[in-house]
Design a protein around this motif. Structure first.
Motif, PDB file in Angstrom:
ATOM      1  N   GLU A 182      -1.511  -4.876   5.960  1.00 46.67           N
ATOM      2  CA  GLU A 182      -0.482  -4.124   5.225  1.00 46.67           C
ATOM      3  C   GLU A 182       0.714  -3.846   6.131  1.00 46.67           C
ATOM      4  O   GLU A 182       0.570  -3.225   7.184  1.00 46.67           O
ATOM      5  N   GLU A 218       2.655  -3.324  -0.199  1.00 50.77           N
ATOM      6  CA  GLU A 218       2.845  -2.036  -0.874  1.00 50.77           C
ATOM      7  C   GLU A 218       4.275  -1.922  -1.401  1.00 50.77           C
ATOM      8  O   GLU A 218       5.227  -2.188  -0.667  1.00 50.77           O
ATOM      9  N   HIS A 221       6.645   0.195   0.751  1.00 48.84           N
ATOM     10  CA  HIS A 221       6.991  -0.337   2.063  1.00 48.84           C
ATOM     11  C   HIS A 221       7.998  -1.481   1.979  1.00 48.84           C
ATOM     12  O   HIS A 221       8.931  -1.557   2.777  1.00 48.84           O
ATOM     13  N   ASP A 246      -1.124  -2.440  -2.898  1.00 51.44           N
ATOM     14  CA  ASP A 246      -0.918  -0.991  -2.942  1.00 51.44           C
ATOM     15  C   ASP A 246       0.225  -0.707  -3.912  1.00 51.44           C
ATOM     16  O   ASP A 246       1.401  -0.934  -3.604  1.00 51.44           O
ATOM     17  N   ASP A 292      -1.813   3.416  -4.131  1.00 53.52           N
ATOM     18  CA  ASP A 292      -1.688   4.153  -2.869  1.00 53.52           C
ATOM     19  C   ASP A 292      -0.516   5.113  -3.038  1.00 53.52           C
ATOM     20  O   ASP A 292       0.600   4.833  -2.600  1.00 53.52           O
TER      21      ASP A 292
HETATM   22 MN    MN Z   1      -0.496   1.706   1.664  1.00 51.30          MN
END
Ligand code: MN
Ligand code: GCO
Ligand code: MN
Length: 392
Positions: A182, A218, A221, A246, A292
């Motif tokens: 990740e 994610e 991100h 995520d 997440d």
């Molecule tokens: Mn995450």
């Protein structure tokens, strides 16, 4: 109960740290009491989730003895069985303890690196014990502020050594576990190594056992990095590397917000669900759909369950919207119009002298191509109207 209420078949999962988030931030303390992991499993099951994910220390405290660990894990497993919940993914906390303040796998001190790898070996044992088949690596503190402290070349090499070593561990133990890396561009560090899904995809190609390593992109991100999550996920899917995801939401240019899925950038969320579900014709993603994210700091525990239901309901609404969009005959017409020119089929068949000659001989009118309107305005407006629920 309506068609958008989540059910176990939807493959939704949440981390213990998401619905268990107590609302602490750098400016204020907790606003919600910490719940027992067993209570979180019960609450998630009641909401319609199928799975719960965890860091080793979300369940087993950092300094627990072996017998304490066994008792905690036994009780947690009972709750999973009772609630018909699984643990699709597990991971290792390599960021909370002060020992990791300058990174784990990339720390300069070999003793820190050794401790981190050993902690992951234990977390892999726990993951396997709980039946997880995906193990995520998020390099929370693998980065710098004072960049002169180490060469970024050495950092990447140390990262590779750790992942290669842990792949070896999984193989020797014959655990049915794959790794998902990740990326995150910054926070808590000023700059994180391997900051985007694209960086991760290349790094994976340099690993000894690259076949057992994929990515865990994610939304927040990729958005923090100013990138398109949909494009990153698409690239991962194209190479068979989307091992986990995520899902959350994020405003560009902010700290890592980890907001309820779909609560920001609805069109990005729509396009992501469309891609994951394959409503436009691609092979769908079939892994766990993990959120997440966490509830706003304004919420009590009831608000946390509202948040969890909201993530899952929005995903299902967007899936229905994506299906309607791709079934819309006007949408199909525009897409077909854009994809059928006088095609030169030879490129996809690969290089040959003959095909190159055929390509040269082909009549292509650049001016006619350049003059053609592609109807993307209409296509995008159709998407917006589907998204707003006034069409289809
Ligand atoms: Mn995450
Ligand atoms: C974050 C990260 C984490 C990881 C988790 C699992 O920004 O805090 O997204 O939530 O996903 O640690 O590795
Ligand atoms: Mn995040």
């Amino acid at each position: 109960m309506d068609a958008f209420d989540p059910v176990r078949e939807d493959r939704f999962s949440f981390g213990l740290w998401t619905v268990g988030n107590i609302g602490r931030d750098p400016f204020g303390g907790p606003v919600r009491p910490a719940l027992d992991p067993v209570q979180l499993v019960e609450g998630l099951a009641e909401c319609g989730a199928a799975g719960v994910n965890l860091h080793d220390n979300d369940l087993v405290p950092f300094d627990a003895s072996a017998s304490e660990r066994d008792a905690i894990v036994g009780r947690f497993k009972d709750a999973l069985t009772r609630c018909h919940m699984s643990v699709p993914m597990a991971t290792c906390n390599l960021f909370t303890h002060p020992l990791f303040k300058d990174g784990a796998f990339t720390a300069n001190d070999p003793a820190v690196r050794a401790f981190a790898v050993r902690k992951c070996m234990d977390a892999l044992d726990l993951a396997n014990d709980l039946g997880a088949t995906i193990f995520v690596f998020w390099g929370g503190r693998e980065g710098t502020e004072a960049d002169a402290c180490r060469s970024p070349i050495t950092a990447i090499r140390h990262m590779r050594e750790a992942i290669d070593f842990l792949c070896g561990y999984v193989k020797e133990r014959r655990y049915p576990i794959v790794f998902a890396l990740e990326a995150k561009p910054n926070e808590p560090r000023g700059d994180t190594y391997l900051p985007t899904t694209g960086h991760m995809l290349h790094f994976i190609s340099t690993l000894q056992h690259h076949e057992m390593v994929g990515v865990n992109p994610e939304v927040a991100h990729e958005t923090m990095a100013g990138l398109s999550m949909v494009h990153g996920v698409g690239q991962a899917m194209e190479t068979g590397k989307l091992f986990h995801i995520d899902l959350n939401a994020q405003k560009i240019g902010r700290y890592d917000q980890d907001l309820r899925f779909g609560s920001e950038d609805l069109r990005g969320a729509f396009l992501l669900v469309r891609l994951l579900e394959g409503t436009a014709g691609n092979a769908p993603y079939t892994g766990p759909l993990h959120f997440d994210a966490h509830a706003y700091r304004t919420e009590d525990q009831q608000g946390v369950w509202d948040f969890a239901r909201g993530c899952m309901r929005t995903y299902k609404v967007l899936k229905a919207r994506a299906q309607a969009f791709d079934a819309d005959s006007e949408v199909q017409q525009i897409l077909q119009h854009n994809h059928t020119g006088v095609a030169h089929q030879g490129i996809a068949a690969g290089w040959s002298t003959e095909r190159a000659a055929a390509l040269r001989a082909q009549r292509i009118d650049p001016d006619a191509l350049g003059a053609r309107g592609l109807r993307h305005e209409r296509l995008d407006q159709l998407m917006i109207e589907h998204l707003l629920g006034v069409r289809g």
